[in-house]
Design an enzyme around this catalytic site. Sequence first.
Site, PDB file in Angstrom:
ATOM      1  N   GLU A  67      -3.858   7.441  -3.841  1.00 12.14           N
ATOM      2  CA  GLU A  67      -3.319   6.182  -3.309  1.00 12.14           C
ATOM      3  C   GLU A  67      -3.205   5.105  -4.362  1.00 12.14           C
ATOM      4  O   GLU A  67      -3.941   5.101  -5.349  1.00 12.14           O
ATOM      5  CB  GLU A  67      -4.111   5.708  -2.085  1.00 12.14           C
ATOM      6  CG  GLU A  67      -5.405   5.046  -2.370  1.00 12.14           C
ATOM      7  CD  GLU A  67      -6.151   4.559  -1.120  1.00 12.14           C
ATOM      8  OE1 GLU A  67      -5.820   4.924   0.022  1.00 12.14           O
ATOM      9  OE2 GLU A  67      -7.097   3.793  -1.305  1.00 12.14           O
ATOM     10  N   TYR A 112       0.844  -1.199   0.000  1.00  8.39           N
ATOM     11  CA  TYR A 112       0.000   0.000   0.000  1.00  8.39           C
ATOM     12  C   TYR A 112       0.875   1.243   0.000  1.00  8.39           C
ATOM     13  O   TYR A 112       1.810   1.335   0.794  1.00  8.39           O
ATOM     14  CB  TYR A 112      -0.904   0.016   1.240  1.00  8.39           C
ATOM     15  CG  TYR A 112      -1.663   1.318   1.392  1.00  8.39           C
ATOM     16  CD1 TYR A 112      -2.943   1.446   0.874  1.00  8.39           C
ATOM     17  CD2 TYR A 112      -1.082   2.411   2.032  1.00  8.39           C
ATOM     18  CE1 TYR A 112      -3.634   2.646   0.967  1.00  8.39           C
ATOM     19  CE2 TYR A 112      -1.772   3.618   2.132  1.00  8.39           C
ATOM     20  CZ  TYR A 112      -3.037   3.725   1.601  1.00  8.39           C
ATOM     21  OH  TYR A 112      -3.712   4.911   1.700  1.00  8.39           O
TER      22      TYR A 112
END
Length: 400
Positions: free
Chosen positions: A206, A118
């Site tokens: 993101e 991530y």
Amino acid sequence: MKIHEYQAKELLAAAGAAIPLGMVATTPQAAVAAFEHQGHKPVVLKAQVHAGGRGKGRFKDSGKDFGGVKYLTKREDVAAVAEVMFKYPLVTKQTGPEGQKVSKVLVQEAADIDREIYVGIVLDRGLGVPVLMACAEGGVEIEEVAARSPEKILKAMINPDTGLQPFQARRLAFELGFTGDQIGQAEKIMTALGRVFLDKDCTLAEINPLIVSKSQGDKPGAVLALDAKMTFDDNALFRHPDIEALRDLSEENPAEVRAGKAGLSFIQLSGNIGCLVNGAGLAMSTMDIIKYHGGEPANFLDVGGGANKDQVTEALRILLADPRVKAVLINIFGGIMKCDTIAAAVIAAFKEVQPKVPFVVRLEGTNVEQGRAMLKESGLNLTPATDLTDAAKKVVAAAG
Ligand code: ADP
Ligand code: MG
């Protein structure tokens, strides 16, 4: 403002990030054509909706047990799955039970994934700067990792003047366990993410997952941005016509889009008490007090300090177009605006819209006596309220 995954990845690619090949299809036939065009290689069909959690979602009433991200190898499966994706609404944790209609599907080259990471940037309001967060345990459960083991989230503060520095990206790449060429590849992707975040005035950018593909023989795995999500600061959109052009109104709540055009701040909620309020703070406390007295607001609506008749009329139209609205509370504090002006606007709007549901009106502030007298003399079916508590009790009772 939000954009689709494929658009976010195009912005990343333009900033130098490696992304998988892919084509966007708007029909099942086009999805099959894209599969053929990409040489019949394994693909992942990805429903493009603004909500996240697509992989774990399901297509409502389809009876199928796959979600908005589906790995496929055969032409006929691409056709069948695309058919379902375009036909049924996709329900994820973020869409609500109604789900979201899918009008675009990304046909993306399938990656052979070794590990999922991530990386994301948000504005840290405490520190007052954007912060890049990274976690070696990426994929679909990042919120749970953050809640369970926050120490696994690595962070780098970004100086808004100089941007994410190469040494910061490299340090994170080491800490995430990248080795050899992958360090440079990961650095490049993180730098691209930082660039896009600052250059385009994002509020969130993101990549989840950032992946490392499996090594093949001597060839080590490569680092790729597999999924991307971005939201932009609406107040900065005026200086990014390229971003504004990416807006997909069909993904947004129609009532909210309509309210936005009339200069109203409107957010749809799930209750049955419509609220028409001036001022965001008053609108928040109106919702609070409705809930305190056992009711559920149907919306947040701030008509603003200087609302005119047209705006009030449009606000009433929007409220009353929602069949769930069983009663309406008009709560106005005449500060910048005078109460007689707002009363005139309410009366005019009422005559035009002719609502069938009960209304409770609480007026306070400049020229309140004139305003109240006008409403009373109008003969309209409005229940006056003396204060906020009285108003809330009356409207909750009226909504049943
Ligand atoms: P969402 O976050 O909305 O669920 P993702 O794009 O992150 O959607 O996809 C969910 C999961 O599906 C990923 O974590 C990854 O494991 C897998 N996936 C997504 N795209 C691909 C791809 N191109 N190749 C292989 N697997 C993929
Ligand atoms: Mg994802």
